[in-house]
Design a protein around this motif. Sequence first.
Motif: not given
Length: 537
Positions: A26-27, A29, A61, A64-66, A68-69
């Motif tokens: 999850e971390s 990038d 970012p 990769s994060s928001k 993807n979630t």
Amino acid sequence: MSLTSHETETRGKNTYSFDEFVTRRESLDWYRNEPFLQKVVKNYTGAQFEQVHEKILAFSPRVSSKWNTLAERNARPEARPYMLHYDAFNHRIDRIVRPLEVHQLENDVFGEGLFSSKMPPWESFVKRMLTHQIGEGGVTCPLTCTHGLIALLDQFPNNEIPELHEILLHTKEGINGEFAIGAQFMSEIQGGSDLPANVLEAIPDGRNYRLHGNKFFCSAAHAEYSVVTAIISGTNKVSTFIVPAWLPGDKEKEKRNGYEINRIKWKLGTAELPTAEIQYNGALAYPIGPKDKGIAVAVGIVLTLSRLEIGIACAGFMLRASREANLYGDFRTVFGKKVKEYPLAASKLKKIENAAKRTTAGAFKIYDLFLRLEKPLNPGIKSDHPIEVRKQLFNLRELVLMQKICATNEGAEVLREAISIFAGHGVMEEFSALPRIFRDVVVNEQWEGPRNLLLTQIYRDLQRVADWYSPADFVGNVLNGAPHETIDKFSNQLEDLLQRPVLGEVSEASMKAAEEWDTFCDSFFKAYQETALAEIE
């Protein structure tokens, strides 16, 4: 001897945790932690690298994060789209109900203005490759379709129909910060990819037309505008049209533009994408492009961009599969050793990584050719360009077709191998995105022309140009930079196969030739990818 309360509580308790793996994953990038991708970007952007690099570093970012979630939340079976045909007052509305997460993701992705004239092409390209990695076909497929619709409107401006300019502005540049979504509805129940078999009828209505009939595979059915092929009444020519989902003032009332959505299909993959069957009952349609070249226009522009994008998506899928399989192989310990320390697993990880790099390098190289050619989207293979330009345009056409069938075929293999690194956890959809992406790759292999159709098209194309573009010349140009023995081998094979009954009547000889043709195209395209990779490394 009796156990203490503490011993009772801890007896048999399993303290194993996946937290380290999940935290590391999850971390990540997806651009900053992907040095190979940065290396390819630098190779192709040249003097623009610093500008593009900084834009992607700022963008990555978020995807990769928001994003993807949001994609993971939207992938739940209970969140899949469904139809609400009537409101409480018995009005036909044909509302496609989708979860909040997909609306949030869609607004974010389309809000990037990836096809706007303000965004440099390479920046858009890399952002799209990263976006495909979230594995959300409900957003990335409409993004691809919108690209094709924009290209069609750009290629054929028509001042006599001002609505077309408004649609172009709405999809490409946005209106009041809102970017509209495009789709393409071409397949019918009797024909599938056989567009000349279309029977949807377009009846003239002043400068516009009214559509009557049925389309059977309509992905991105929630889009505001769609590219639709139909036969003009009284002719046998398939033409191309732009059809709005709602006429002005009707979207708020949920009153469709003279058509009904019969149902949403239940598919193997891209399950979050509403693919529908549509019945047209006089829908207003705007003609676009030459009326007697509807198929060439639709295929040469809209489908070419979709096929090109599928290759870009496969590169993104493989990069993610390689990244996460390597991460898990370094985390998971079985029988006293990490998974990656077993030769069988190590060889698979290496194979996956090579395929990801090769596919990524090939996708960049093809897109570079696309950008360097003036008006690379052409209806058909005939042109008035100088012979060398004609050859380059032909190379692009065939490479796009080969990339589409080869990258999707290998993509399914790569995803399956990556899933195997996870063992039983690999098929748990709440554990990894790879099973979802695997199904999407299988679907992408069928969309925009299945493998056999495109293999046939490539073969016919090479036969048609043989008088001005010999097989040896074609191979030499496409594989420029490859070892001479590689070029000679493929040149000889191609010259031989073009004399064989690949498209003849069914016989032992023709089936053998057809099988060899399939193998040739796969091997030839991988040689192209290897050449592209060698240029990077």
